[in-house]
Design an enzyme around this catalytic site. Structure first.
Site, PDB file in Angstrom:
ATOM      1  CB  CYS A  57     -27.307  -1.835  -0.204  1.00 57.59           C
ATOM      2  SG  CYS A  57     -27.240  -1.630   1.579  1.00 57.59           S
ATOM      3  CD  GLU A  75     -20.719   1.255   1.741  1.00 52.24           C
ATOM      4  OE1 GLU A  75     -20.992   0.153   1.236  1.00 52.24           O
ATOM      5  OE2 GLU A  75     -19.798   1.438   2.537  1.00 52.24           O
TER       6      GLU A  75
HETATM    7  P1  NDP Z   1     -28.869   7.305  -7.305  1.00 49.67           P
HETATM    8  O1  NDP Z   1     -27.442   7.073  -7.534  1.00 49.67           O
HETATM    9  O2  NDP Z   1     -29.678   7.858  -8.387  1.00 49.67           O
HETATM   10  O3  NDP Z   1     -29.094   8.266  -6.040  1.00 49.67           O
HETATM   11  C1  NDP Z   1     -28.393   8.124  -4.858  1.00 49.67           C
HETATM   12  C2  NDP Z   1     -28.222   9.490  -4.211  1.00 49.67           C
HETATM   13  O4  NDP Z   1     -27.432  10.314  -5.059  1.00 49.67           O
HETATM   14  C3  NDP Z   1     -29.533  10.235  -4.017  1.00 49.67           C
HETATM   15  O5  NDP Z   1     -29.469  10.996  -2.850  1.00 49.67           O
HETATM   16  C4  NDP Z   1     -29.564  11.135  -5.218  1.00 49.67           C
HETATM   17  O6  NDP Z   1     -30.365  12.278  -5.040  1.00 49.67           O
HETATM   18  C5  NDP Z   1     -28.116  11.517  -5.332  1.00 49.67           C
HETATM   19  N1  NDP Z   1     -27.729  11.987  -6.633  1.00 49.67           N
HETATM   20  C6  NDP Z   1     -28.120  11.533  -7.825  1.00 49.67           C
HETATM   21  N2  NDP Z   1     -27.512  12.230  -8.804  1.00 49.67           N
HETATM   22  C7  NDP Z   1     -26.725  13.131  -8.193  1.00 49.67           C
HETATM   23  C8  NDP Z   1     -25.839  14.152  -8.662  1.00 49.67           C
HETATM   24  N3  NDP Z   1     -25.639  14.366  -9.930  1.00 49.67           N
HETATM   25  N4  NDP Z   1     -25.220  14.915  -7.749  1.00 49.67           N
HETATM   26  C9  NDP Z   1     -25.394  14.720  -6.430  1.00 49.67           C
HETATM   27  N5  NDP Z   1     -26.217  13.775  -5.940  1.00 49.67           N
HETATM   28  C10 NDP Z   1     -26.864  12.985  -6.803  1.00 49.67           C
HETATM   29  O7  NDP Z   1     -29.418   5.962  -6.814  1.00 49.67           O
HETATM   30  P2  NDP Z   1     -30.917   5.517  -6.754  1.00 49.67           P
HETATM   31  O8  NDP Z   1     -31.731   6.494  -6.029  1.00 49.67           O
HETATM   32  O9  NDP Z   1     -31.327   5.059  -8.082  1.00 49.67           O
HETATM   33  O10 NDP Z   1     -30.699   4.299  -5.810  1.00 49.67           O
HETATM   34  C11 NDP Z   1     -30.803   3.024  -6.265  1.00 49.67           C
HETATM   35  C12 NDP Z   1     -29.469   2.370  -6.324  1.00 49.67           C
HETATM   36  O11 NDP Z   1     -28.707   2.623  -5.171  1.00 49.67           O
HETATM   37  C13 NDP Z   1     -29.678   0.906  -6.381  1.00 49.67           C
HETATM   38  O12 NDP Z   1     -29.419   0.501  -7.685  1.00 49.67           O
HETATM   39  C14 NDP Z   1     -28.728   0.327  -5.385  1.00 49.67           C
HETATM   40  O13 NDP Z   1     -27.819  -0.503  -6.009  1.00 49.67           O
HETATM   41  C15 NDP Z   1     -27.993   1.470  -4.787  1.00 49.67           C
HETATM   42  N6  NDP Z   1     -27.985   1.383  -3.360  1.00 49.67           N
HETATM   43  C16 NDP Z   1     -26.863   0.960  -2.740  1.00 49.67           C
HETATM   44  C17 NDP Z   1     -26.809   0.851  -1.377  1.00 49.67           C
HETATM   45  C18 NDP Z   1     -25.562   0.447  -0.669  1.00 49.67           C
HETATM   46  O14 NDP Z   1     -25.470   0.569   0.555  1.00 49.67           O
HETATM   47  N7  NDP Z   1     -24.553  -0.050  -1.337  1.00 49.67           N
HETATM   48  C19 NDP Z   1     -27.971   1.160  -0.558  1.00 49.67           C
HETATM   49  C20 NDP Z   1     -29.094   1.591  -1.316  1.00 49.67           C
HETATM   50  C21 NDP Z   1     -29.079   1.709  -2.671  1.00 49.67           C
HETATM   51  P3  NDP Z   1     -31.766  12.427  -5.785  1.00 49.67           P
HETATM   52  O15 NDP Z   1     -32.639  11.391  -5.216  1.00 49.67           O
HETATM   53  O16 NDP Z   1     -32.174  13.789  -5.428  1.00 49.67           O
HETATM   54  O17 NDP Z   1     -31.479  12.220  -7.228  1.00 49.67           O
END
Ligand code: NDP
Length: 690
Positions: free
Chosen positions: A302, A263
């Site tokens: 989202c 997502e």
């Molecule tokens: P990220 O992609 O940075 O993070 C999302 C999750 O992935 C977090 O738990 C993060 O952990 C984890 N993560 C990041 N890098 C890695 C990696 N290399 N390996 C494993 N896990 C990883 O998203 P953001 O936090 O920036 O979220 C914002 C974005 O998410 C927005 O732009 C929005 O579009 C999207 N979003 C989409 C939703 C949906 O339902 N479609 C809902 C909410 C947000 P950590 O925080 O520890 O880096």
């Protein structure tokens, strides 16, 4: 209640049955409102391989031994327990910048999803460890070779990598279906709001309702976790498209075809219908929906509306109405009186939004708010670093400008776009290249149909809002447990929720082929062609435990007379020509008068019941009724009932005795074994033991 020390010190992960404090390094996480450090989040020291193994060996086995209903009850009991800790979670949630309403969406929304899933599973599935799906498939001319689809729990773990915006709901909406499916979970919340997820998991563990190994938590990075997954595991991801793509293309995910549900970003749109005039209730509904989607969770949803598609002639009216509504939005400490919008979840999120708005303003005009706006904040000790004001942009040529369809500012930011015709509105909506949700606000159903048909293939969910449904509408931004959440393309191409579908995502669907009798033994459901058995005792005289799937009763015969038809017609008032008009019936497809179909099933009941009070307490439904052949005057009918399925029910306090549901296959035939009617009846049958 005060927040315990663990939340202001080091984060803790729950791995292999123990709480493990984060090691050195890690990320400092701050209170979004006042910038004070809450904790340091680190997963250093966790053995990810062991965690996976622990889930597979303990959690998977323990959950696998439980029936679907037992797992669903466990999920319900966990939700009940969490409900008692709600105030505590709300207190922590405000530190993420959430207002009371935002916390309600996250916390109560998450708990409601758990209750909903528990109900869905107990209603829709049998009380077995597996699920039988769909009707039997006959594969041979004589019916001796057939097939059924079954779903069994994957023998692995599900890893949930969640976004920062819903630390509670984001976890609960995924673990509920996984646990009910019999698959243990490893939850990895986003670092910046992990302290709330940790608090919830601490309570889940403390409740001791779930079996050991059913839930583990990683606060901090996932290290080499993905390297240890195999074909029996599942990964779900919610977050940015960039991270999602990176994780989805992890070599181990590809090599082992590990299901990866994604997502990601979504540039959701809302379209104001061309037919709507400024004085219509739909205009006010549109303005209200846009502004509440912009400000709820400070736009960090989202599903929030990023693209506001309006008839060109109404751009000014929409802009002015939105501005005056947004003027009333008080920003500040979400716990302070009157505050409607809190900060973003952290400082870096504000940096991201500022950058996104700067990029968007290269192509769009800032009409309201923006990077240079002055913001007034309410509350003591509020630090400005994580706040961003509601911001409206205007894109004059949406069909020729890519930026507002591709740059996501994940905060209270929306772009207004004009259109001249419904076809144009649809074309603009499609430029989002796949969204979680789109809405249309109109009272013109023709217009609504045109837009839905033009844009549905680009959306996971579409809401048509008008005066008739507005009062009870759940709104543009709310994913619901019973409806699909997920969208194509840019939205990640995934699918969550959607009622029982969500549970099935964690199970393997297998087509089982064999003889009907073998299939009955495996699925514990009778199917046509399977060998049946019978005893001297009428099955209605047997308790739930005594009945055996495949056990049947063949009744005596009854010849249908003209008097039956006349009596039934007079009693029911059904004097349809096919039963009463000799001449018309002759010209009809029946060729002669026929008995009422409802007479046949009434007569069948009279033939198969045992009238005395007994363990069969009530008949409470009939399903899948088909009249196959007509019954004419002089035809002789006979009935065979067979125990098709048994579903043990939980005893509720108001129940006089423990019960179960018995589904009976009913086959009504006439002379020469011609099948007249087929259906299932549902009876409530007393159990001997509680
Ligand atoms: P990220 O992609 O940075 O993070 C999302 C999750 O992935 C977090 O738990 C993060 O952990 C984890 N993560 C990041 N890098 C890695 C990696 N290399 N390996 C494993 N896990 C990883 O998203 P953001 O936090 O920036 O979220 C914002 C974005 O998410 C927005 O732009 C929005 O579009 C999207 N979003 C989409 C939703 C949906 O339902 N479609 C809902 C909410 C947000 P950590 O925080 O520890 O880096």
């Amino acid at each position: 209640m005060l927040i315990s020390k663990s939340y202001i010190m080091k984060s803790k992960s729950y791995a292999c049955g123990s709480w493990i404090q984060g090691g050195p390094g890690g990320t400092e996480v701050r209170d979004a409102v006042n910038g004070k450090i809450i904790c340091n989040v680190s997963s250093t020291g966790l053995d990810f391989e062991k965690m996976v193994e622990y889930g597979r060996t303990l959690g998977s086995v323990a959950l696998g031994d439980m029936t679907v209903h037992e797992r669903a009850n466990a999920v319900k009991n966990v939700a009940k327990h969490l409900l008692t800790k709600k105030d505590y979670f709300y207190q922590i949630s405000s530190k993420t910048g959430a207002t009371k309403l935002d916390s309600w969406i996250d916390i109560d929304g998450g708990l409601a999803t758990m209750f909903s899933y528990s109900g869905i599973a107990r209603r829709e599935f049998a009380n077995e460890t597996f699920i039988v799906e769909g009707p039997p498939e006959t594969l041979s001319a004589n019916g001796t070779f057939a097939a059924r689809h079954i779903l069994t729990s994957k023998k692995g773990v599900s890893v949930h990598i969640n976004a920062f915006n819903f630390p509670c709901w984001g976890m609960l909406e995924k673990i509920a279906p996984s646990l009910i499916a019999g698959v243990p979970v490893i939850v990895k919340p986003a670092t910046v709001s992990a302290y709330l997820t940790q608090a919830v998991v601490e309570e889940i563990v403390a409740s001791k309702i779930l079996p050991e190994g059913a839930i583990q938590l990683i606060c901090g990075g996932v290290g080499d976790l993905l390297d240890h997954l195999n074909e029996q595991d599942v990964v779900t991801f919610t977050g940015s498209a960039t991270t999602g793509k990176q994780l989805r293309s992890h070599p181990n995910i590809i090599d082992n075809s590990i299901p990866f549900n994604m997502e990601a970003d979504s540039l959701n749109c809302s379209i104001l219908g061309q037919s709507v005039s400024v004085d219509d209730p739909e205009f006010a509904l549109f303005i209200k929906e846009i502004s509440s989607e912009m400000t709820a969770k400070a736009g960090q949803k989202c599903t929030a509306i990023r693209r506001v598609i309006v008839p060109a002639t109404k751009v000014d009216a929409v802009t002015e109405a939105l501005k005056s509504r947004l003027d009333k939005v008080v920003m500040g400490d979400p716990t302070a009186e009157g505050v409607r919008m809190g900060p973003l979840v952290g400082r870096s999120q504000r940096t991201d939004i500022r950058n996104a708005v700067a990029a968007l303003s290269q192509h769009c005009e800032v009409m309201y708010g923006g990077n240079d706006a002055n913001i007034q904040l309410v509350g003591d000790g509020v630090e400005e670093d994580a706040f961003y004001p509601p911001t409206l942009l205007y894109c004059a040529k949406p069909l020729a400008t890519d930026a507002p369809h591709s740059i996501e500012a994940f905060g209270p930011v929306s772009t207004i776009m004009p259109y001249d015709s419904i076809d144009q509105a649809v074309a603009i909506a499609r430029l989002g290249r796949g969204s979680l949700v789109g809405s249309i606000v109109t009272y013109d159903d023709h217009e609504a149909t045109q837009i839905v048909m033009g844009a549905a293939a680009f959306h996971g969910r579409m809401l048509v809002l008008n005066r008739d449904c507005a009062k009870e509408s759940t709104g543009h931004g709310s994913p619901l447990p019973t409806l699909v959440h997920g969208g194509p393309g840019r939205a990640g191409g995934g699918e969550e929720l959607g009622g029982s579908r969500a549970i099935k995502h964690y199970m393997q669907r297998t087509a089982i082929q064999g003889s009907p009798t073998t299939l009955m033994a495996i699925t514990r459901e009778y199917m046509a062609g399977a060998k049946t058995s019978s005893t001297d005792r009428h099955p209605f005289r047997k308790y739930f435990e005594e009945l055996v799937v495949g056990e049947s009763l063949t009744t005596h015969r009854r010849t249908v007379t003209e008097a039956d038809i006349v009596n039934f017609g007079c009693l029911s008032g059904d004097h349809f020509y096919a039963h009463f008009d000799e001449i018309a019936a002759k010209d009809s497809l029946f060729g002669q008068r026929v008995a009422h179909g409802y007479f046949i099933i009434s007569a069948a009941a009279g033939m198969f019941v045992d009238p005395a009070p007994g363990p069969v307490l009530a008949n409470y439904g009939l399903e899948n009724l088909r009249f196959i052949e007509p019954v004419h005057i002089g035809d002789t009918i006979q009935v065979k009932i067979t125990v098709k399925q048994k579903i043990k029910k939980d005893r509720r306090p108001e129940d006089k005795s423990p019960t179960g549901v018995v589904l009976w296959d009913v086959e009504v035939t006439k002379q020469d074994k011609v099948i007249v009617a087929l259906y299932d009846i549902l009876t409530l049958v007393e159990r001997k033991r509680d």
